[in-house]
Design an enzyme around this catalytic site. Structure first.
Site, PDB file in Angstrom:
ATOM      1  CG  ASP A  98       6.619  -8.227   4.035  1.00 12.00           C
ATOM      2  OD1 ASP A  98       6.808  -8.954   5.329  1.00 12.00           O
ATOM      3  OD2 ASP A  98       7.495  -7.023   4.025  1.00 12.00           O
ATOM      4  CG  PHE A 147      15.222  -8.692   4.407  1.00 14.86           C
ATOM      5  CD1 PHE A 147      14.904  -7.977   4.111  1.00 14.86           C
ATOM      6  CD2 PHE A 147      16.420  -8.778   3.973  1.00 14.86           C
ATOM      7  CE1 PHE A 147      14.226  -7.558   2.859  1.00 14.86           C
ATOM      8  CE2 PHE A 147      16.754  -8.815   2.277  1.00 14.86           C
ATOM      9  CZ  PHE A 147      15.473  -8.154   2.274  1.00 14.86           C
ATOM     10  CG  ASP A 154      16.945  -8.980  -4.130  1.00 12.55           C
ATOM     11  OD1 ASP A 154      15.344  -9.262  -3.528  1.00 12.55           O
ATOM     12  OD2 ASP A 154      17.484  -7.883  -4.227  1.00 12.55           O
TER      13      ASP A 154
HETATM   14  P1  5GP Z   1       4.918  -7.900   0.390  1.00  9.77           P
HETATM   15  O1  5GP Z   1       4.309  -8.336   1.230  1.00  9.77           O
HETATM   16  O2  5GP Z   1       4.677  -6.769   1.551  1.00  9.77           O
HETATM   17  O3  5GP Z   1       3.733  -6.555  -0.550  1.00  9.77           O
HETATM   18  O4  5GP Z   1       6.040  -7.629  -0.421  1.00  9.77           O
HETATM   19  C1  5GP Z   1       6.429  -9.045  -0.837  1.00  9.77           C
HETATM   20  C2  5GP Z   1       7.722  -8.969  -1.519  1.00  9.77           C
HETATM   21  O5  5GP Z   1       8.594  -8.141  -1.115  1.00  9.77           O
HETATM   22  C3  5GP Z   1       8.067  -9.979  -1.782  1.00  9.77           C
HETATM   23  O6  5GP Z   1       8.073 -10.356  -3.541  1.00  9.77           O
HETATM   24  C4  5GP Z   1       9.484  -9.912  -1.519  1.00  9.77           C
HETATM   25  O7  5GP Z   1      10.005  -9.220  -3.138  1.00  9.77           O
HETATM   26  C5  5GP Z   1      10.014  -8.766  -0.575  1.00  9.77           C
HETATM   27  N1  5GP Z   1      10.097  -9.192   0.393  1.00  9.77           N
HETATM   28  C6  5GP Z   1       9.630  -8.994   1.768  1.00  9.77           C
HETATM   29  N2  5GP Z   1       9.920  -9.603   2.984  1.00  9.77           N
HETATM   30  C7  5GP Z   1      11.574  -9.960   2.118  1.00  9.77           C
HETATM   31  C8  5GP Z   1      12.303 -10.631   2.962  1.00  9.77           C
HETATM   32  O8  5GP Z   1      12.275 -10.893   4.040  1.00  9.77           O
HETATM   33  N3  5GP Z   1      13.924 -10.216   1.676  1.00  9.77           N
HETATM   34  C9  5GP Z   1      14.082 -10.379   0.496  1.00  9.77           C
HETATM   35  N4  5GP Z   1      14.682 -10.787  -0.186  1.00  9.77           N
HETATM   36  N5  5GP Z   1      12.387  -9.959   0.097  1.00  9.77           N
HETATM   37  C10 5GP Z   1      11.583  -9.806   1.205  1.00  9.77           C
END
Ligand code: 5GP
Ligand code: MG
Length: 171
Positions: A98, A147, A154
């Site tokens: 993300d 999302f 989850d």
């Molecule tokens: P980032 O890349 O922002 O550090 O975080 C990634 C984490 O955010 C993923 O491991 C997941 O747990 C959570 N995450 C990011 N986008 C989503 C989404 O659309 N749905 C869900 N369930 N979790 C997400």
């Protein structure tokens, strides 16, 4: 939830298989590190689909904290102390990329633990959401900025057991 799945179970499983084969051809890793909890189903399917079986598999729990607009949010990790990565060629697996804070922070930590090489694979990738200069080495699907839940992902620990991936709409 959306009326139709964003990605159906059949397409998920096909892609996991082709992704595992792609990574196996490209990278001679010996250690899988999976991120709990979201990636638990992806890691399981990926390891079973992986042609190479001489692998060690670890799970660690990661979460990132701090203002979402900061360039380096702190990544908190549980379970890494008991994992020996000295000289290992690691494949780090997560459910979704993300902002990039979690995986970019973890790559640094795994190298500090003595890993010889660390490559990353996220089953899903939301490129529009990136806040740091980080890209995974391998990814299953690029998806729009929404999302998503299901297939291990989850919302407040619900929806993980759904076999398809769904978009969650705000009520
Ligand atoms: P980032 O890349 O922002 O550090 O975080 C990634 C984490 O955010 C993923 O491991 C997941 O747990 C959570 N995450 C990011 N986008 C989503 C989404 O659309 N749905 C869900 N369930 N979790 C997400
Ligand atoms: Mg996660």
């Amino acid at each position: 939830m959306s009326a139709e799945p964003l990605i159906k179970q059949e397409d998920i499983l096909k892609r996991v298989k082709s992704l595992a084969e792609e990574v196996a051809k490209d990278y001679e890793f010996d250690t899988v590190v999976g991120l709990l909890t979201g990636a638990f189903i992806f890691v399981s399917d990926f390891c079973r689909a992986m042609p190479r079986k001489d692998l060690r598999v670890h799970f660690i729990k990661a979460s990132s904290y701090g203002g979402s607009m900061q360039s380096s949010r702190e990544v908190k990790v549980k379970g890494l102390d008991s994992v020996n990565l000295e000289g290992k060629k690691v494949l780090l697996l997560d459910d979704i990329l993300d902002t990039g804070h979690t995986l970019s922070g973890l790559v640094k930590m795994l190298k500090e633990k003595g890993a010889q090489e660390v490559r990353t694979c996220a089953f899903l990738d939301k490129p529009e959401r990136r806040e740091v200069d980080f890209e995974v080495d391998y990814s299953g699907f690029k998806i729009p900025n929404a999302f998503v839940v299901g297939y291990g992902l989850d919302f407040d620990d619900d929806y993980r057991a759904y076999p398809d991936i769904w978009t969650l709409e705000e009520e």
